[in-house]
Write a protein that holds these residues in place. Structure first.
Motif, PDB file in Angstrom:
ATOM      1  N   ILE A 171       0.713  -1.080   0.193  1.00 38.10           N
ATOM      2  CA  ILE A 171       0.088  -0.051   0.082  1.00 38.10           C
ATOM      3  C   ILE A 171       1.103   1.203   0.203  1.00 38.10           C
ATOM      4  O   ILE A 171       1.701   1.269   0.891  1.00 38.10           O
ATOM      5  N   LYS A 172       0.619   2.161  -0.778  1.00 32.55           N
ATOM      6  CA  LYS A 172       1.492   3.474  -0.923  1.00 32.55           C
ATOM      7  C   LYS A 172       0.718   4.622  -0.698  1.00 32.55           C
ATOM      8  O   LYS A 172      -0.613   4.552  -0.728  1.00 32.55           O
ATOM      9  N   ILE A 173       1.374   5.591  -0.059  1.00 32.98           N
ATOM     10  CA  ILE A 173       0.747   6.833   0.132  1.00 32.98           C
ATOM     11  C   ILE A 173       1.366   7.882  -0.571  1.00 32.98           C
ATOM     12  O   ILE A 173       2.607   7.958  -0.727  1.00 32.98           O
ATOM     13  N   ARG A 174       0.517   8.668  -1.289  1.00 32.74           N
ATOM     14  CA  ARG A 174       1.049   9.978  -2.153  1.00 32.74           C
ATOM     15  C   ARG A 174       1.190  11.145  -1.263  1.00 32.74           C
ATOM     16  O   ARG A 174       0.181  11.573  -0.323  1.00 32.74           O
ATOM     17  N   CYS A 175       2.505  11.616  -1.151  1.00 36.13           N
ATOM     18  CA  CYS A 175       2.737  12.857  -0.514  1.00 36.13           C
ATOM     19  C   CYS A 175       1.716  13.994  -1.177  1.00 36.13           C
ATOM     20  O   CYS A 175       1.635  14.344  -2.365  1.00 36.13           O
ATOM     21  N   ARG A 176       1.294  14.776  -0.146  1.00 36.27           N
ATOM     22  CA  ARG A 176       0.523  16.103  -0.640  1.00 36.27           C
ATOM     23  C   ARG A 176       1.387  17.073  -1.099  1.00 36.27           C
ATOM     24  O   ARG A 176       0.875  17.905  -2.106  1.00 36.27           O
ATOM     25  N   ASN A 177       2.595  17.234  -1.000  1.00 33.63           N
ATOM     26  CA  ASN A 177       3.491  18.166  -1.181  1.00 33.63           C
ATOM     27  C   ASN A 177       3.908  17.768  -2.742  1.00 33.63           C
ATOM     28  O   ASN A 177       3.869  18.719  -3.763  1.00 33.63           O
ATOM     29  N   CYS A 178       4.483  16.614  -3.061  1.00 29.77           N
ATOM     30  CA  CYS A 178       5.198  16.522  -4.393  1.00 29.77           C
ATOM     31  C   CYS A 178       4.392  15.359  -5.217  1.00 29.77           C
ATOM     32  O   CYS A 178       4.863  15.063  -6.108  1.00 29.77           O
ATOM     33  N   LYS A 179       3.485  14.734  -4.722  1.00 26.37           N
ATOM     34  CA  LYS A 179       2.591  13.776  -5.161  1.00 26.37           C
ATOM     35  C   LYS A 179       3.647  12.396  -5.472  1.00 26.37           C
ATOM     36  O   LYS A 179       2.985  11.608  -6.242  1.00 26.37           O
ATOM     37  N   GLU A 206       3.331   2.620   3.098  1.00 31.62           N
ATOM     38  CA  GLU A 206       2.284   3.034   4.061  1.00 31.62           C
ATOM     39  C   GLU A 206       3.037   3.525   5.594  1.00 31.62           C
ATOM     40  O   GLU A 206       2.217   4.049   6.025  1.00 31.62           O
ATOM     41  N   ASN A 207       4.027   2.733   5.897  1.00 37.46           N
ATOM     42  CA  ASN A 207       4.491   3.168   7.205  1.00 37.46           C
ATOM     43  C   ASN A 207       5.385   4.172   7.537  1.00 37.46           C
ATOM     44  O   ASN A 207       6.171   4.449   8.424  1.00 37.46           O
ATOM     45  N   ALA A 208       5.837   4.933   6.131  1.00 36.55           N
ATOM     46  CA  ALA A 208       6.719   5.967   6.291  1.00 36.55           C
ATOM     47  C   ALA A 208       5.971   7.238   6.904  1.00 36.55           C
ATOM     48  O   ALA A 208       4.825   7.559   6.736  1.00 36.55           O
ATOM     49  N   ARG A 209       6.847   7.931   7.568  1.00 36.56           N
ATOM     50  CA  ARG A 209       6.720   9.269   8.197  1.00 36.56           C
ATOM     51  C   ARG A 209       6.832  10.444   7.458  1.00 36.56           C
ATOM     52  O   ARG A 209       6.013  11.470   7.697  1.00 36.56           O
ATOM     53  N   TYR A 210       7.929  10.447   6.739  1.00 33.12           N
ATOM     54  CA  TYR A 210       8.421  11.313   5.712  1.00 33.12           C
ATOM     55  C   TYR A 210       8.612  10.927   4.209  1.00 33.12           C
ATOM     56  O   TYR A 210       8.673   9.917   4.146  1.00 33.12           O
ATOM     57  N   CYS A 211       8.501  12.072   3.331  1.00 34.48           N
ATOM     58  CA  CYS A 211       8.277  11.555   2.093  1.00 34.48           C
ATOM     59  C   CYS A 211       9.718  11.532   1.521  1.00 34.48           C
ATOM     60  O   CYS A 211      10.669  11.713   1.930  1.00 34.48           O
ATOM     61  N   ASN A 212       9.850  10.120   0.789  1.00 33.19           N
ATOM     62  CA  ASN A 212      11.128   9.992   0.294  1.00 33.19           C
ATOM     63  C   ASN A 212      11.827  10.744  -0.839  1.00 33.19           C
ATOM     64  O   ASN A 212      12.883  10.813  -0.986  1.00 33.19           O
ATOM     65  N   HIS A 213      10.788  11.346  -1.298  1.00 27.14           N
ATOM     66  CA  HIS A 213      11.326  12.411  -2.571  1.00 27.14           C
ATOM     67  C   HIS A 213      11.596  13.873  -2.137  1.00 27.14           C
ATOM     68  O   HIS A 213      12.715  14.481  -2.487  1.00 27.14           O
ATOM     69  N   CYS A 214      10.573  14.434  -1.254  1.00 24.27           N
ATOM     70  CA  CYS A 214      10.783  15.999  -0.699  1.00 24.27           C
ATOM     71  C   CYS A 214      11.217  16.126   0.639  1.00 24.27           C
ATOM     72  O   CYS A 214      11.531  17.009   1.001  1.00 24.27           O
ATOM     73  N   GLY A 215      11.086  14.898   1.498  1.00 25.45           N
ATOM     74  CA  GLY A 215      11.321  15.002   2.955  1.00 25.45           C
ATOM     75  C   GLY A 215      10.415  15.621   3.743  1.00 25.45           C
ATOM     76  O   GLY A 215      10.489  15.748   5.184  1.00 25.45           O
TER      77      GLY A 215
END
Length: 145
Positions: free
Chosen positions: A120-128, A133-142
């Motif tokens: 299951i993946k979660i889309r970042c609101r900032n960089c999309k 699903e268990n990530a607390r910070y975006c892997n792309h924008c931080g």
């Protein structure tokens, strides 16, 4: 289990028939080739070409016996019975399927698609960007998710 393995194995009678045909082919080739040697050794006498005819006949009979030994009577088309042909050709069908499976196991794409777990993946609101699903910070924008 052992009974099923027996159906997938080639019978000893078929193996014997195959090797008998192979011997006939070899003898036929030797007889055919001896025609040329005999005609060179004795150019004015006898009829060495009879060896060529007998050799060719032995080659044909040997090839037919090899085909029956290899594929069975129905598998080689001597008896027209599709169900028996499937049974006769079963050892080769199993072998071909096994070789295909072995080849597919070597391909990375197939191995990756066999993963039964769904991520299951979660889309970042900032960089999309997509994140686990268990990530607390975006892997792309931080940014915090």
């Amino acid at each position: 289990m052992n009974e099923q393995n027996d159906k997938n194995e080639i019978s000893s009678q078929r193996k014997g028939l195959y090797y008998t045909g192979l011997v006939l082919v070899v003898i036929g080739i030797m007889m055919f080739m001896s025609t040329f040697v005999l005609s060179m050794m004795n150019p004015f006498g006898g009829n060495p070409f009879m060896n060529a005819v007998i050799g060719m006949i032995m080659i044909m009979i040997g090839n037919m016996l090899m085909a029956v030994g290899r594929r069975g009577l129905a598998g080689s088309g001597i008896i027209l019975d599709p169900n028996q042909a499937r049974e006769d050709l079963k050892p080769y069908s199993k072998q071909a399927g096994g070789m295909i499976n072995d080849a597919l196991e070597e391909v990375d794409v197939i191995q990756n698609t066999r993963d039964d777990s769904q991520a299951i993946k979660i889309r970042c609101r900032n960089c999309k960007g997509l994140n686990d699903e268990n990530a607390r910070y975006c892997n792309h924008c931080g940014k915090e998710l």
